[in-house]
Design a protein around this motif. Structure first.
Motif, PDB file in Angstrom:
ATOM      1  N   UNK A 123       1.460  -0.923  -0.111  1.00 46.86           N
ATOM      2  CA  UNK A 123       0.027  -0.014  -0.401  1.00 46.86           C
ATOM      3  C   UNK A 123       0.820   1.444   0.036  1.00 46.86           C
ATOM      4  N   UNK A 124       1.984   1.078   0.169  1.00 43.30           N
ATOM      5  CA  UNK A 124       2.800   2.425   0.376  1.00 43.30           C
ATOM      6  C   UNK A 124       4.005   2.401  -1.012  1.00 43.30           C
ATOM      7  N   UNK A 125       3.804   4.342  -1.288  1.00 44.72           N
ATOM      8  CA  UNK A 125       4.265   4.085  -2.827  1.00 44.72           C
ATOM      9  C   UNK A 125       4.238   5.845  -2.491  1.00 44.72           C
ATOM     10  N   UNK A 126       5.658   6.370  -3.083  1.00 40.90           N
ATOM     11  CA  UNK A 126       6.722   7.469  -3.475  1.00 40.90           C
ATOM     12  C   UNK A 126       5.153   8.005  -4.229  1.00 40.90           C
ATOM     13  N   UNK A 127       4.874   9.580  -3.538  1.00 38.97           N
ATOM     14  CA  UNK A 127       3.994   9.945  -4.264  1.00 38.97           C
ATOM     15  C   UNK A 127       3.354  10.181  -5.450  1.00 38.97           C
ATOM     16  N   UNK A 128       4.509  10.377  -6.469  1.00 38.44           N
ATOM     17  CA  UNK A 128       4.909  10.348  -7.759  1.00 38.44           C
ATOM     18  C   UNK A 128       4.554   8.738  -8.516  1.00 38.44           C
ATOM     19  N   UNK A 129       4.663   7.720  -7.514  1.00 36.49           N
ATOM     20  CA  UNK A 129       4.000   7.076  -8.467  1.00 36.49           C
ATOM     21  C   UNK A 129       2.824   6.194  -8.086  1.00 36.49           C
ATOM     22  N   UNK A 130       2.253   6.632  -6.968  1.00 39.50           N
ATOM     23  CA  UNK A 130       0.819   6.733  -6.753  1.00 39.50           C
ATOM     24  C   UNK A 130      -0.385   5.890  -7.824  1.00 39.50           C
ATOM     25  N   UNK A 131      -0.595   4.698  -7.708  1.00 43.79           N
ATOM     26  CA  UNK A 131      -0.878   4.608  -8.977  1.00 43.79           C
ATOM     27  C   UNK A 131      -2.674   5.415  -9.384  1.00 43.79           C
ATOM     28  N   UNK A 132      -2.721   6.114 -10.233  1.00 42.57           N
ATOM     29  CA  UNK A 132      -3.818   6.879 -10.601  1.00 42.57           C
ATOM     30  C   UNK A 132      -4.965   6.361 -10.311  1.00 42.57           C
ATOM     31  N   UNK A 133      -5.436   4.801 -10.245  1.00 38.46           N
ATOM     32  CA  UNK A 133      -6.761   4.807  -9.212  1.00 38.46           C
ATOM     33  C   UNK A 133      -7.126   5.185  -8.263  1.00 38.46           C
ATOM     34  N   UNK A 134      -5.882   5.279  -7.298  1.00 41.44           N
ATOM     35  CA  UNK A 134      -5.782   5.494  -5.689  1.00 41.44           C
ATOM     36  C   UNK A 134      -4.788   7.051  -6.028  1.00 41.44           C
ATOM     37  N   UNK A 135      -5.378   7.906  -6.761  1.00 42.54           N
ATOM     38  CA  UNK A 135      -4.695   9.628  -6.222  1.00 42.54           C
ATOM     39  C   UNK A 135      -5.194   9.698  -5.638  1.00 42.54           C
ATOM     40  N   UNK A 136      -6.805   9.949  -4.966  1.00 48.09           N
ATOM     41  CA  UNK A 136      -6.901  10.798  -4.094  1.00 48.09           C
ATOM     42  C   UNK A 136      -6.206  10.332  -2.562  1.00 48.09           C
ATOM     43  N   UNK A 137      -6.030   9.562  -2.366  1.00 42.49           N
ATOM     44  CA  UNK A 137      -5.206   9.173  -1.257  1.00 42.49           C
ATOM     45  C   UNK A 137      -4.368   9.917  -0.856  1.00 42.49           C
ATOM     46  N   UNK A 138      -3.679  10.275  -2.110  1.00 41.91           N
ATOM     47  CA  UNK A 138      -2.755  11.677  -1.466  1.00 41.91           C
ATOM     48  C   UNK A 138      -3.093  12.660  -1.045  1.00 41.91           C
ATOM     49  N   UNK A 139      -4.247  13.246  -1.545  1.00 42.95           N
ATOM     50  CA  UNK A 139      -4.922  14.261  -0.925  1.00 42.95           C
ATOM     51  C   UNK A 139      -5.062  13.794   1.063  1.00 42.95           C
ATOM     52  N   UNK A 140      -5.991  12.535   1.112  1.00 47.29           N
ATOM     53  CA  UNK A 140      -6.309  11.961   2.437  1.00 47.29           C
ATOM     54  C   UNK A 140      -5.129  12.060   2.996  1.00 47.29           C
ATOM     55  N   UNK A 141      -3.878  11.549   2.414  1.00 47.98           N
ATOM     56  CA  UNK A 141      -2.749  11.781   2.676  1.00 47.98           C
ATOM     57  C   UNK A 141      -2.659  13.279   4.330  1.00 47.98           C
ATOM     58  N   UNK A 142      -1.729  14.174   2.698  1.00 47.33           N
ATOM     59  CA  UNK A 142      -2.008  15.416   3.445  1.00 47.33           C
ATOM     60  C   UNK A 142      -3.648  15.893   4.320  1.00 47.33           C
ATOM     61  N   UNK A 143      -4.715  15.767   3.771  1.00 47.52           N
ATOM     62  CA  UNK A 143      -5.461  15.999   4.653  1.00 47.52           C
ATOM     63  C   UNK A 143      -5.042  15.771   6.400  1.00 47.52           C
ATOM     64  N   UNK A 144      -4.947  14.320   6.716  1.00 46.32           N
ATOM     65  CA  UNK A 144      -5.264  14.397   8.188  1.00 46.32           C
ATOM     66  C   UNK A 144      -3.937  14.813   8.761  1.00 46.32           C
ATOM     67  N   UNK A 145      -2.736  15.589   8.063  1.00 50.17           N
ATOM     68  CA  UNK A 145      -1.972  16.407   9.232  1.00 50.17           C
ATOM     69  C   UNK A 145      -2.372  17.612   8.834  1.00 50.17           C
ATOM     70  N   UNK A 146      -4.008  18.236   8.992  1.00 53.73           N
ATOM     71  CA  UNK A 146      -4.505  19.244   8.441  1.00 53.73           C
ATOM     72  C   UNK A 146      -5.062  19.613  10.210  1.00 53.73           C
TER      73      UNK A 146
END
Length: 77
Positions: free
Chosen positions: A54-77
């Motif tokens: 489940x762990x990817x470098x940010x620039x290698x997250x599969x397109x189908x899971x792109x929303x997890x980039x923002x979900x990850x950032x939002x968790x720490x806001x």
């Protein structure tokens, strides 16, 4: 760049990645683990430790899971 935890971690929360993180930047959320983008030093030992891949470098997250980039950032806001 930082690492991102995507959909395969959802409701799994295996902590193998936490055990190998040298800076303790992986935190538990209500439904999955998250990597703090401000604390992550982009070292990489967490990625191969994840049993559900489940762990990817940010620039290698599969397109189908792109929303997890923002979900990850939002968790720490």
């Amino acid at each position: 760049m930082t690492y991102v935890i995507a959909q395969p971690c959802l409701d799994t929360k295996d902590r193998s990645c936490v055990d190998v993180c040298p800076v303790d930047c992986i935190h538990e959320g209500p439904d999955q683990l998250f990597i703090d983008p401000e604390e992550c030093i982009d070292c990489g030992p967490c990625e191969p430790e994840c049993p559900v891949e489940a762990i990817f470098p940010e620039d290698a997250v599969p397109q189908k899971w792109d929303e997890y980039i923002e979900k990850n950032k939002a968790f720490f806001v």
